[in-house]
Design an enzyme around this catalytic site. Structure first.
Site, PDB file in Angstrom:
ATOM      1  CE  LYS A  22      14.087   4.855  -0.160  1.00  8.29           C
ATOM      2  NZ  LYS A  22      13.199   4.160   0.761  1.00  8.29           N
ATOM      3  CB  CYS A 116       7.173   4.085  -4.202  1.00 13.06           C
ATOM      4  SG  CYS A 116       8.847   4.323  -4.784  1.00 13.06           S
TER       5      CYS A 116
HETATM    6  C1  UD1 Z   1       9.213   0.891   5.192  1.00 13.72           C
HETATM    7  C2  UD1 Z   1      10.272   1.045   4.156  1.00 13.72           C
HETATM    8  C3  UD1 Z   1       9.882   0.332   2.868  1.00 13.72           C
HETATM    9  C4  UD1 Z   1       9.484  -1.115   3.145  1.00 13.72           C
HETATM   10  C5  UD1 Z   1       8.459  -1.196   4.282  1.00 13.72           C
HETATM   11  C6  UD1 Z   1       8.172  -2.625   4.685  1.00 13.72           C
HETATM   12  C7  UD1 Z   1      11.111   3.227   4.764  1.00 13.72           C
HETATM   13  C8  UD1 Z   1      11.279   4.658   4.390  1.00 13.72           C
HETATM   14  N1  UD1 Z   1      10.454   2.454   3.880  1.00 13.72           N
HETATM   15  O1  UD1 Z   1       8.076   1.580   4.691  1.00 13.72           O
HETATM   16  O2  UD1 Z   1      10.995   0.362   1.992  1.00 13.72           O
HETATM   17  O3  UD1 Z   1       8.912  -1.665   1.988  1.00 13.72           O
HETATM   18  O4  UD1 Z   1       8.939  -0.494   5.431  1.00 13.72           O
HETATM   19  O5  UD1 Z   1       9.343  -3.276   5.032  1.00 13.72           O
HETATM   20  O6  UD1 Z   1      11.596   2.779   5.791  1.00 13.72           O
HETATM   21  N2  UD1 Z   1       0.356   0.444   7.175  1.00 13.72           N
HETATM   22  C9  UD1 Z   1      -0.901   0.783   7.609  1.00 13.72           C
HETATM   23  N3  UD1 Z   1      -1.040   1.861   8.428  1.00 13.72           N
HETATM   24  C10 UD1 Z   1       0.027   2.609   8.814  1.00 13.72           C
HETATM   25  C11 UD1 Z   1       1.309   2.251   8.377  1.00 13.72           C
HETATM   26  C12 UD1 Z   1       1.453   1.148   7.537  1.00 13.72           C
HETATM   27  O7  UD1 Z   1      -1.879   0.140   7.274  1.00 13.72           O
HETATM   28  O8  UD1 Z   1      -0.173   3.573   9.573  1.00 13.72           O
HETATM   29  C13 UD1 Z   1       0.517  -0.722   6.267  1.00 13.72           C
HETATM   30  C14 UD1 Z   1       1.039  -0.277   4.889  1.00 13.72           C
HETATM   31  O9  UD1 Z   1      -0.027   0.157   4.069  1.00 13.72           O
HETATM   32  C15 UD1 Z   1       1.697  -1.544   4.405  1.00 13.72           C
HETATM   33  C16 UD1 Z   1       2.258  -2.163   5.678  1.00 13.72           C
HETATM   34  O10 UD1 Z   1       1.532  -1.563   6.754  1.00 13.72           O
HETATM   35  O11 UD1 Z   1       0.748  -2.399   3.855  1.00 13.72           O
HETATM   36  C17 UD1 Z   1       3.743  -1.931   5.881  1.00 13.72           C
HETATM   37  O12 UD1 Z   1       3.997  -0.572   6.032  1.00 13.72           O
HETATM   38  P1  UD1 Z   1       5.231  -0.008   6.867  1.00 13.72           P
HETATM   39  O13 UD1 Z   1       5.978  -1.089   7.527  1.00 13.72           O
HETATM   40  O14 UD1 Z   1       4.746   1.142   7.672  1.00 13.72           O
HETATM   41  O15 UD1 Z   1       6.136   0.579   5.717  1.00 13.72           O
HETATM   42  P2  UD1 Z   1       6.875   1.948   5.667  1.00 13.72           P
HETATM   43  O16 UD1 Z   1       7.457   2.269   7.009  1.00 13.72           O
HETATM   44  O17 UD1 Z   1       6.066   2.990   4.992  1.00 13.72           O
END
Ligand code: UD1
Length: 417
Positions: A22, A116
């Site tokens: 996914k 989510c």
């Molecule tokens: C992706 C995955 C998700 C998984 C996550 C961590 C997808 C579509 N989803 O989500 O299933 O759980 O990686 O492995 O690929 N954060 C910030 N600022 C930002 C971006 C992120 O503070 O600009 C924080 C988030 O709040 C979170 C952490 O970083 O606490 C991890 O986020 P991130 O790795 O970006 O997750 P996603 O890419 O959204």
């Protein structure tokens, strides 16, 4: 509306084949819009997140044809229009259109992405990256407007190794002038799949899968093809079910290396499994040992498997600890496991799980995608009937889950309500 109804206790026997990842697919589909031409993406999972992305791709005037698990995206008539809130809130990954459209048009209008409810989910790191490349970001209510005269390569240090920000910055940098270096990049295997796709289009990217990614901007990208890698989280979910109910349950189409963290925890807990090529055969373990798990960025124990794994811990003898460190709200399944009879003390993001406790079927709600998967695991081992509501979350990320489980002997069905 529908609910999932499970009669627990049936052993799982036979073969389950894993679909495309996914988290790769939801980035590869927007990535296709970076090419001027036709891209083919193979092994696309049949999940509702895919349909939500298709709606955005169509809004942007691209043509999609789909046959079996292969999709073709023709971007030759691509039009850069506002991505409205109704479409963008359907999934988190809509944010990938930011990087893609910024790259191609240096102008993007999009509403804040959805997804989510597992934490506040900011996109500050994505925006920081775009700004470092020369974009101006304006926020009006929930709407983001990104503009750039020119995108110019830069060195970007991510404060946190965010998967989404790493991929989105790759998208924004791929057609920029000069070299971009992403430091403290996320190392998740899905990012390698995205790099391979972009490089086949003509990009010059190296280092995906390590903490430093180097992108040398090119002028144009052309249509190509790519195959989505297997979903290591879907695989992990069925492997966990196998540790609880497997009678030679065989999970096919996996890349074992991608599930190393899970396998090493299962070994520690006393689970017996055998890996052969791209398959693993797993049997129910009657003497599960307790353990401590902390979710971490790749290659650590994946946050996306923390919730299903916590159900396994309810069946281990002794006191286990499951600590979530990535998302601030990924604990929505615990009250339902408690309702089913699990002995769990939740302190913030740290769950102390005392096992082993029998679980009883009852009415429960999926609070997010992986919580839903955890509740299915719980329902499968519970006595009596489990009814799971709010199942749309689950269908967003697990393809044909009812069929896959029915085929290996689970008593599980979708019921209209
Ligand atoms: C992706 C995955 C998700 C998984 C996550 C961590 C997808 C579509 N989803 O989500 O299933 O759980 O990686 O492995 O690929 N954060 C910030 N600022 C930002 C971006 C992120 O503070 O600009 C924080 C988030 O709040 C979170 C952490 O970083 O606490 C991890 O986020 P991130 O790795 O970006 O997750 P996603 O890419 O959204």
């Amino acid at each position: 509306m529908e609910r999932i109804v499970i009669e627990g206790g049936s052993p799982l026997k036979g073969d389950i084949t894993i679909g495309g990842a996914k988290n790769s697919a939801v980035a590869l589909i927007p990535a296709a819009l970076l090419a001027d031409g036709v891209c083919t993406i193979k092994n696309v999972p049949n999940i509702t997140d895919k349909d939500a992305l298709f709606d955005i791709v169509k809004l942007l005037n691209c043509k999609i044809t789909e046959s079996n698990k292969e999709i073709k995206i023709d971007t030759r008539d691509l039009k850069n229009v506002l991505i409205n809130e109704e479409l963008s809130v359907k999934l988190r990954a809509s944010y990938y259109f930011m990087g893609v459209l910024l790259s191609r048009y240096k102008h993007v209008e999009i509403y804040f992405p959805g997804g989510c409810n597992i934490g506040s989910r900011p996109i500050d790191l994505h925006l920081k990256g775009f700004k470092a490349l020369g974009a101006k970001v304006t926020k009006r209510g929930h709407k983001y407007i990104l503009d750039a005269q020119e995108l110019k390569g830069n060195t970007i240090n991510l404060d946190f190794a965010s998967v989404g920000a790493t991929i989105n910055i790759m998208f924004a940098a791929v057609l920029a002038n000069g070299r971009t270096i992403i430091k403290n990049a996320a190392k998740e295997v899905e990012i390698i799949n995205i790099m391979d796709f972009l490089n086949k289009m003509g990009a010059k990217i190296s280092g995906a899968g390590t903490d430093t990614i180097i992108i040398d901007g090119v002028n144009k990208l052309s249509g190509t093809d790519i195959e989505v890698i297997p979903d290591r989280i879907e695989a992990g979910t069925y492997i966990i079910m196998g540790a609880l109910l497997g009678d030679n349950l065989k999970v096919n189409g996996i890349i074992p290396e991608h599930n190393k963290a899970l396998f090493s925890k299962l070994e520690e807990m006393g689970v017996e499994f055998s890996i052969e090529g791209n398959s693993v055969t797993i049997n129910k373990c009657n003497n599960l040992k307790c353990t401590n798990i902390k979710t971490l960025v790749y290659p650590g124990f994946p946050t996306d498997l923390g919730q299903p794994m916590s159900v396994l811990l309810t069946q281990a003898s002794g006191v286990s600890i499951m600590e979530e460190t990535i998302w601030e709200n990924r604990v929505g399944h615990y009250p339902y496991l408690q309702k089913m009879g699990a002995n769990i003390e939740l302190n913030g993001l740290v769950a102390t799980i005392k096992g082993k406790t029998p679980l009883k079927g009852t009415e429960i709600n999926a609070t997010d995608l992986r919580a839903g998967a955890a509740l299915i695991v719980a329902g499968l081992i519970a006595s009596g009937t489990t009814m799971i509501y709010d199942i749309d979350y689950i269908l967003r990320g697990y393809e044909n889950i009812i069929n896959k489980l029915t085929n290996v002997g689970a008593k599980i069905k979708l019921e209209k309500i």
